[in-house]
Design an enzyme around this catalytic site. Structure first.
Site, mmCIF file in Angstrom:
data_model
loop_
_atom_site.group_PDB
_atom_site.id
_atom_site.type_symbol
_atom_site.label_atom_id
_atom_site.label_comp_id
_atom_site.label_asym_id
_atom_site.label_seq_id
_atom_site.Cartn_x
_atom_site.Cartn_y
_atom_site.Cartn_z
ATOM 1 C CG ASP A 139 -1.534 1.446 1.518
ATOM 2 O OD1 ASP A 139 -1.747 2.132 0.663
ATOM 3 O OD2 ASP A 139 -2.433 1.229 2.395
ATOM 4 C CE1 TYR A 180 -5.565 9.594 -11.967
ATOM 5 C CE2 TYR A 180 -5.906 11.278 -13.616
ATOM 6 C CZ TYR A 180 -5.147 10.137 -13.300
ATOM 7 O OH TYR A 180 -4.262 9.476 -14.015
#
Length: 266
Positions: free
Chosen positions: A66, A159
């Site tokens: 992660d 984003y």
């Protein structure tokens, strides 16, 4: 320089390497002679990626990671060093997108995207650079940006912000790491045929909309992005640092939409 020899015996790690652009980067670097560690949060998928790479004759290893977790990122770098003896190339490719109208975007979605796309790039670059500095032989870091670091789509504000951050982070890293002989560049893809794009382009009309903003009148392939990553990781780009190279079919140069021939949208 022949692709098969240009990265011979170099050690590379790629985040988000289980599929799509990340997996294509692992293939491209491996085919050029690098030993590759592919990392991804999806442990099963990245294990399958390792098997596919090894079947090609690429020296590959995988681990679950992660990238928003500092300890896991440091463990990923340590795994590359333990397995292959060092680290020469790091490709910070892991990324996610969450879509919502700006007025409706949740704080949780905002935080999730920034955690992976921007914080993850920072943590990966910092851990990789620390290892490269300790080795004293330089290195290359390639961050995955996007045309959306410059342009904007209103439904993916997080984003857009994360990729704009990656662009400036790349410049900051390049300046900081230049004295150590570590080059840092980024690649900004346009519309590339990944699982994400396939989920969006579900019919002729949707494909036509994508192609209308793309002068080359086609979407790109993951391998076309990976080839540029390989170039930036190699000595062929030895005097390049702090740059973002766009692989977008001409999209950023376009100040209008192009007419899509009927057969192109099919």
């Amino acid at each position: 320089m022949a692709a098969g020899a240009s990265l011979l015996n170099q050690v590379a790690l790629i985040t988000g390497g289980a599929r799509g652009i990340g997996f294509a980067c692992a293939q491209s670097l491996g085919r050029a002679g690098a030993k590759v560690l592919v990392a991804d949060i999806d442990a099963d998928a990245v294990g399958q990626a390792e098997t596919q790479l090894q079947a090609e004759g690429i020296e590959a290893f995988s681990c679950a990671c992660d990238v928003g977790d500092k300890q896991q990122v440091e463990a990923m770098v340590a795994a590359a060093v333990s397995r292959f003896g060092g680290l020469d190339i790091a490709v910070a490719n892991a990324g996610i997108v969450r879509s919502a109208d700006f007025l409706e975007m949740s704080e949780e979605d905002w935080d999730a995207v920034l955690r992976v796309n921007l914080k993850g790039t920072f943590l990966t670059g910092q851990a990789a650079a620390r290892q490269m500095v300790s080795q004293g032989r330089g290195g290359a870091i390639v961050n995955m940006s996007s045309v959306n670091g410059i342009t904007a789509i209103p439904t993916i504000a997080a984003y857009n912000a994360s990729k704009g951050g990656v662009d400036n982070l790349t410049r900051c890293m390049a300046l900081s790491l230049a004295p150590h002989g570590i080059r840092v560049n980024a690649v900004g893809p346009g519309s590339i045929m990944t699982d994400v794009l396939q989920s969006v382009v579900t019919d002729k009309a949707a494909m036509g909309k994508v192609l209308s903003r793309t002068p080359l009148l086609r979407v790109g392939e993951p391998g076309e992005v990976a080839s540029v990553v390989r170039f930036l990781a190699s000595r062929d780009s030895s005097y390049m640092t702090g740059q973002t190279v766009y692989v977008d079919g001409g999209r950023l140069a376009l100040n209008y939409t192009v007419k899509v021939p009927e057969e192109e949208g099919s």
